[in-house]
Design a protein around this motif. Structure first.
Motif, PDB file in Angstrom:
ATOM      1  N   GLY A 182       0.794  -1.220   0.000  1.00 36.82           N
ATOM      2  CA  GLY A 182       0.000   0.000   0.000  1.00 36.82           C
ATOM      3  C   GLY A 182       0.830   1.274   0.000  1.00 36.82           C
ATOM      4  N   GLY A 183       2.155   1.118  -0.076  1.00 33.98           N
ATOM      5  CA  GLY A 183       3.023   2.288  -0.118  1.00 33.98           C
ATOM      6  C   GLY A 183       3.290   2.915   1.238  1.00 33.98           C
ATOM      7  N   ARG A 184       2.890   2.238   2.303  1.00 34.52           N
ATOM      8  CA  ARG A 184       3.106   2.753   3.664  1.00 34.52           C
ATOM      9  C   ARG A 184       4.400   2.156   4.214  1.00 34.52           C
ATOM     10  N   LEU A 185       5.510   2.597   3.623  1.00 33.00           N
ATOM     11  CA  LEU A 185       6.806   2.003   3.932  1.00 33.00           C
ATOM     12  C   LEU A 185       7.247   2.267   5.367  1.00 33.00           C
ATOM     13  N   ALA A 186       6.969   3.452   5.890  1.00 33.78           N
ATOM     14  CA  ALA A 186       7.341   3.753   7.279  1.00 33.78           C
ATOM     15  C   ALA A 186       6.593   2.832   8.240  1.00 33.78           C
ATOM     16  N   ASN A 187       5.317   2.579   7.967  1.00 34.77           N
ATOM     17  CA  ASN A 187       4.537   1.671   8.809  1.00 34.77           C
ATOM     18  C   ASN A 187       5.085   0.244   8.710  1.00 34.77           C
ATOM     19  N   ALA A 188       5.432  -0.173   7.495  1.00 39.24           N
ATOM     20  CA  ALA A 188       5.983  -1.514   7.302  1.00 39.24           C
ATOM     21  C   ALA A 188       7.283  -1.671   8.084  1.00 39.24           C
ATOM     22  N   ALA A 189       8.153  -0.665   8.003  1.00 42.17           N
ATOM     23  CA  ALA A 189       9.427  -0.723   8.724  1.00 42.17           C
ATOM     24  C   ALA A 189       9.195  -0.789  10.228  1.00 42.17           C
ATOM     25  N   ALA A 190       8.272   0.005  10.728  1.00 43.26           N
ATOM     26  CA  ALA A 190       7.989   0.015  12.171  1.00 43.26           C
ATOM     27  C   ALA A 190       7.459  -1.350  12.623  1.00 43.26           C
ATOM     28  N   THR A 191       6.595  -1.946  11.834  1.00 40.58           N
ATOM     29  CA  THR A 191       6.050  -3.263  12.164  1.00 40.58           C
ATOM     30  C   THR A 191       7.160  -4.309  12.206  1.00 40.58           C
ATOM     31  N   LEU A 192       8.037  -4.271  11.216  1.00 41.96           N
ATOM     32  CA  LEU A 192       9.131  -5.240  11.174  1.00 41.96           C
ATOM     33  C   LEU A 192      10.112  -5.026  12.321  1.00 41.96           C
ATOM     34  N   GLU A 193      10.369  -3.781  12.657  1.00 44.06           N
ATOM     35  CA  GLU A 193      11.264  -3.510  13.787  1.00 44.06           C
ATOM     36  C   GLU A 193      10.673  -4.029  15.100  1.00 44.06           C
ATOM     37  N   ARG A 194       9.356  -3.899  15.271  1.00 40.17           N
ATOM     38  CA  ARG A 194       8.707  -4.462  16.469  1.00 40.17           C
ATOM     39  C   ARG A 194       8.839  -5.981  16.482  1.00 40.17           C
ATOM     40  N   ALA A 195       8.619  -6.593  15.330  1.00 40.71           N
ATOM     41  CA  ALA A 195       8.740  -8.051  15.235  1.00 40.71           C
ATOM     42  C   ALA A 195      10.162  -8.505  15.536  1.00 40.71           C
ATOM     43  N   PRO A 228      15.958 -14.462  10.281  1.00 46.76           N
ATOM     44  CA  PRO A 228      16.553 -13.916   9.065  1.00 46.76           C
ATOM     45  C   PRO A 228      15.525 -13.419   8.050  1.00 46.76           C
ATOM     46  N   ARG A 229      14.340 -13.996   8.047  1.00 47.72           N
ATOM     47  CA  ARG A 229      13.300 -13.550   7.103  1.00 47.72           C
ATOM     48  C   ARG A 229      12.807 -12.147   7.460  1.00 47.72           C
ATOM     49  N   LEU A 230      12.671 -11.857   8.751  1.00 43.40           N
ATOM     50  CA  LEU A 230      12.274 -10.507   9.161  1.00 43.40           C
ATOM     51  C   LEU A 230      13.335  -9.487   8.761  1.00 43.40           C
ATOM     52  N   TRP A 231      14.609  -9.837   8.978  1.00 46.01           N
ATOM     53  CA  TRP A 231      15.693  -8.929   8.600  1.00 46.01           C
ATOM     54  C   TRP A 231      15.685  -8.693   7.088  1.00 46.01           C
ATOM     55  N   SER A 267      20.539 -10.272   7.934  1.00 44.96           N
ATOM     56  CA  SER A 267      19.760 -11.448   7.569  1.00 44.96           C
ATOM     57  C   SER A 267      20.690 -12.587   7.165  1.00 44.96           C
ATOM     58  N   GLU A 268      21.687 -12.242   6.382  1.00 39.49           N
ATOM     59  CA  GLU A 268      22.656 -13.231   5.913  1.00 39.49           C
ATOM     60  C   GLU A 268      23.345 -13.928   7.082  1.00 39.49           C
ATOM     61  N   SER A 269      23.635 -13.185   8.133  1.00 39.54           N
ATOM     62  CA  SER A 269      24.336 -13.774   9.278  1.00 39.54           C
ATOM     63  C   SER A 269      23.483 -14.809  10.015  1.00 39.54           C
ATOM     64  N   TRP A 270      22.155 -14.727   9.878  1.00 37.28           N
ATOM     65  CA  TRP A 270      21.257 -15.670  10.560  1.00 37.28           C
ATOM     66  C   TRP A 270      20.650 -16.704   9.606  1.00 37.28           C
ATOM     67  N   ALA A 271      20.925 -16.620   8.307  1.00 39.43           N
ATOM     68  CA  ALA A 271      20.230 -17.444   7.315  1.00 39.43           C
ATOM     69  C   ALA A 271      20.618 -18.920   7.340  1.00 39.43           C
ATOM     70  N   GLY A 272      21.770 -19.225   7.871  1.00 36.62           N
ATOM     71  CA  GLY A 272      22.173 -20.634   7.988  1.00 36.62           C
ATOM     72  C   GLY A 272      22.221 -21.340   6.649  1.00 36.62           C
ATOM     73  N   THR A 273      21.484 -22.436   6.520  1.00 35.05           N
ATOM     74  CA  THR A 273      21.504 -23.247   5.305  1.00 35.05           C
ATOM     75  C   THR A 273      20.383 -22.904   4.338  1.00 35.05           C
ATOM     76  N   ASP A 274      19.673 -21.821   4.574  1.00 32.41           N
ATOM     77  CA  ASP A 274      18.588 -21.400   3.679  1.00 32.41           C
ATOM     78  C   ASP A 274      19.200 -20.689   2.463  1.00 32.41           C
ATOM     79  N   ASN A 275      19.619 -21.490   1.486  1.00 32.85           N
ATOM     80  CA  ASN A 275      20.330 -20.942   0.334  1.00 32.85           C
ATOM     81  C   ASN A 275      19.478 -20.011  -0.516  1.00 32.85           C
ATOM     82  N   ALA A 282      20.703 -16.285  -1.278  1.00 28.65           N
ATOM     83  CA  ALA A 282      20.822 -15.748  -2.639  1.00 28.65           C
ATOM     84  C   ALA A 282      20.016 -14.455  -2.771  1.00 28.65           C
ATOM     85  N   ASP A 283      18.804 -14.443  -2.217  1.00 34.80           N
ATOM     86  CA  ASP A 283      17.981 -13.221  -2.252  1.00 34.80           C
ATOM     87  C   ASP A 283      18.675 -12.075  -1.536  1.00 34.80           C
ATOM     88  N   ASN A 284      19.269 -12.347  -0.384  1.00 34.42           N
ATOM     89  CA  ASN A 284      19.992 -11.309   0.352  1.00 34.42           C
ATOM     90  C   ASN A 284      21.117 -10.727  -0.492  1.00 34.42           C
TER      91      ASN A 284
END
Length: 100
Positions: A10-23, A31-34, A57-65, A69-71
């Motif tokens: 919805g283009g509410r990037l500040a809200n998305a960032a705040a939600t992810l930071e709380r999570a 690593p998925r949240l990061w 995220s990469e530092s916590w991704a472990g064996t999730d190749n 790769a996405d990171n």
């Protein structure tokens, strides 16, 4: 993460960032949240923060190749956006190692 994705769509990037930071305060080793936060930072054109967050995220991704790769692809894009062509090339090479 669903709420953050809805905000991002919805283009509410500040809200998305705040939600992810709380999570991330609840699950700091997820690593998925990061990675999701890195994508939001990239969309906000905060390329330095996008890169450092994707590296977290990469530092916590472990064996999730796939995630690794996405990171690295995101890191490459962030470096390219900042004019670091050599760094972007290195990140793309790292991504290709995890795509196999």
């Amino acid at each position: 993460m669903d709420s953050a994705r809805a905000d991002t769509a919805g283009g509410r990037l500040a809200n998305a960032a705040a939600t992810l930071e709380r999570a991330l305060r609840i699950e700091p080793r997820n690593p998925r949240l990061w990675s999701e936060l890195a994508r939001v930072r990239f969309q906000q054109r905060d390329y330095a923060q996008a890169e450092s967050t994707a590296l977290r995220s990469e530092s916590w991704a472990g064996t999730d190749n796939l995630l690794r790769a996405d990171n690295w692809r995101l890191i490459a894009a962030a470096r390219e956006a900042r004019g670091n062509s050599d760094g972007a090339r290195q990140a793309r090479e790292a991504a290709s190692r995890f795509e196999k």
